[in-house]
Motif scaffolding. Structure first.
Motif, short mmCIF file in Angstrom:
data_model
loop_
_atom_site.label_atom_id
_atom_site.label_comp_id
_atom_site.label_asym_id
_atom_site.label_seq_id
_atom_site.Cartn_x
_atom_site.Cartn_y
_atom_site.Cartn_z
N GLU A 1 -2.07 7.88 -0.89
CA GLU A 1 -2.60 8.43 -0.47
C GLU A 1 -3.07 10.14 0.65
OE1 GLU A 1 -2.05 5.21 1.82
OE2 GLU A 1 -1.99 6.01 3.74
N THR B 1 -4.41 2.84 12.40
CA THR B 1 -5.50 4.20 12.72
C THR B 1 -6.29 4.07 13.91
OG1 THR B 1 -6.87 3.29 10.67
CG2 THR B 1 -5.95 5.65 10.69
N PHE C 1 -7.79 -0.08 10.77
CA PHE C 1 -7.00 -0.85 10.34
C PHE C 1 -6.00 -0.32 11.35
CE2 PHE C 1 -9.41 1.73 6.88
CZ PHE C 1 -9.28 0.63 6.05
N SER D 1 -9.43 5.33 5.77
CA SER D 1 -9.53 6.10 6.49
C SER D 1 -9.72 5.69 8.30
CB SER D 1 -9.64 7.47 6.34
OG SER D 1 -10.63 6.92 6.94
N PHE E 1 -5.84 8.55 4.98
CA PHE E 1 -6.65 8.38 4.21
C PHE E 1 -6.08 7.55 2.81
CE2 PHE E 1 -7.24 11.29 0.70
CZ PHE E 1 -6.05 12.56 1.69
N GLY E 2 -6.56 6.49 1.96
CA GLY E 2 -6.10 5.96 0.92
C GLY E 2 -6.67 5.37 0.03
N HIS F 1 0.42 -0.89 0.37
CA HIS F 1 0.00 -0.04 -0.18
C HIS F 1 0.86 0.94 -0.01
CE1 HIS F 1 -0.42 -0.51 4.37
NE2 HIS F 1 1.34 -0.79 4.47
N1 DAH Z 1 -3.51 1.28 3.44
C1 DAH Z 1 -4.52 0.76 3.58
C2 DAH Z 1 -5.20 -0.63 2.01
O1 DAH Z 1 -4.72 -0.29 1.55
C3 DAH Z 1 -5.70 1.50 3.02
C4 DAH Z 1 -5.64 3.18 4.02
C5 DAH Z 1 -6.99 2.81 5.48
C6 DAH Z 1 -5.35 3.97 4.11
C7 DAH Z 1 -6.54 3.38 6.04
C8 DAH Z 1 -4.90 4.76 5.09
C9 DAH Z 1 -5.58 4.31 5.87
O2 DAH Z 1 -4.17 6.23 4.95
O3 DAH Z 1 -5.90 5.31 7.34
O4 DAH Z 1 -5.65 -0.85 2.51
#
Ligand code: DAH
Length: 362
Positions: free
Chosen positions: A218, A260, A257, A292, A315-316, A177
């Protein structure tokens, strides 16, 4: 008619012909006939030697005047011919720089590149800087510093491509990610932090909607007094701008996650009642768009930021997925097959750069 009169007549004819000579060759010919080695006036001049003084006084100035007249007429015409030639050349080599380029550019911008440009243009407008990290990432940044220690079950969710362990024992992975760019940014910079990190990501996964190489963006904001409200506003602004609609409705869903706390997933209200079409801002369907949350205090401290003073949100989401939704592309696999027909069909004009003022997509 005397020999002298005949030659003078010839010279007068030549003087009449010179101003209309068609080219340099014709002009040179006329010059030679008048004042060349065997020219009419040269012969007249050579006759002076056998003339009486009286005759010489009479003819001398006339013959000399012939030479002067022919010479100046020739040089005048030469100048005109040179100018005409230059004008003709300028006309034939003239380039209209206002015409469109030819041939038309044939390459197109890939929908993923287009969407990456659109995403960065929107976040740049909101005051975010663009940050980047490497595709081959430290296991430590991809997982551990994001609060996913080695034996954490969340590692299983990521179907990671591992890179052979280094001689010094360090482990690298193809980043699963873009979240490790959060780590890299916080290790390097003090708050306030406001970045967006677009880029390639990798997972052992492949079907109609998953490719082993895909793209994410991201976001990370860290400052004093940052709250979920800020996050919601930023995402609303982003989706409005991205889908080019006046309003959107977001639904928050509790999620998990490791990096977070709390974690929130966002769904966007949409209308999919018409087969093969999707409308945003209205309808009774919901589309999952982004993960996020508030950056976990442990992540902040592992990255050298005091969680008592600062808070942040992150968030992503998937870039390929955004491209599929916005541009109605049903299958992710052809994205990376380099099929020219597909690229031509879904590609974007190479010279149209997406901007908020000029239009994101045209
Ligand atoms: N990295 C996570 C994924 O690939 C997505 C993600 C979730 C990014 C929450 C974030 C976050 O920055 O806060 O599934």
């Amino acid at each position: 008619m005397s020999d002298i009169d005949e030659k003078q007549k010839r010279i007068d004819e030549i003087l009449v012909a010179i101003p209309t000579a068609r080219d340099e060759r014709e002009l040179e010919n006329l010059r030679i006939q008048a004042i060349g080695k065997k020219g009419a006036n040269t012969e007249l001049l050579s006759m002076l030697g056998s003339m009486s003084i009286e005759e010489r006084k009479h003819y001398g100035p006339r013959f000399n005047a012939n030479t002067a007249n022919v010479t100046s007429a020739v040089s005048l015409r030469k100048g005109q011919l040179a100018e005409e030639a230059m004008n003709a050349r300028l006309a034939s080599e003239r380039i209209d720089v206002t015409l469109p380029p030819r041939p038309e550019p044939r390459g197109t911008i890939h929908p993923v590149s287009q969407v990456l440009d659109e995403v960065t243009a929107i976040f740049a407008d909101l005051g975010f800087a663009v940050a980047e990290g490497p595709d081959i990432e430290f296991d430590d940044y991809n997982f551990t510093k994001l609060n996913i220690p080695p034996d954490h079950p969340a590692r299983q969710m990521h179907d990671t491509f591992y890179v052979a362990r280094q001689a010094d024992g360090s482990q690298h992975v193809l980043r699963t990610h873009t979240s490790p760019v959060q780590v890299r940014t916080m290790l390097k910079k003090k708050p306030p932090i406001r970045i967006v990190a677009p880029g390639r990501t990798y997972r052992v996964d492949s079907d109609a909607t998953h490719s082993p190489m895909f793209h994410q963006y991201e976001g990370l904001v860290v400052d004093e007094n940052i709250s979920l409200g800020h996050l919601k506003w930023v995402l609303e602004e982003f989706y409005k701008a991205f889908f080019e609609v006046d309003s959107v409705e977001l639904r928050a869903r509790p999620s998990y996650f490791p990096f977070t706390e709390p974690s929130v997933e966002w769904d966007l209200r949409c209308d999919r009642s018409v087969q093969g079409q999707i409308k945003f801002g209205t309808g009774n369907d919901w589309l999952e768009l982004a993960g996020s949350g508030m950056v976990h205090p442990r992540v902040l401290s592992m990255c050298g930021i005091d969680p008592k003073r600062y808070s942040g949100f992150a968030f992503g989401g998937g870039v390929d997925r955004l491209a599929m939704l916005k541009y109605g592309i049903p299958d992710i696999r052809p994205f990376f097959e380099s099929d020219l027909r597909w690229l031509k069909h879904f590609g974007f004009a190479a010279l149209d750069v997406p901007t908020l003022d000029g239009g994101l997509s045209r």
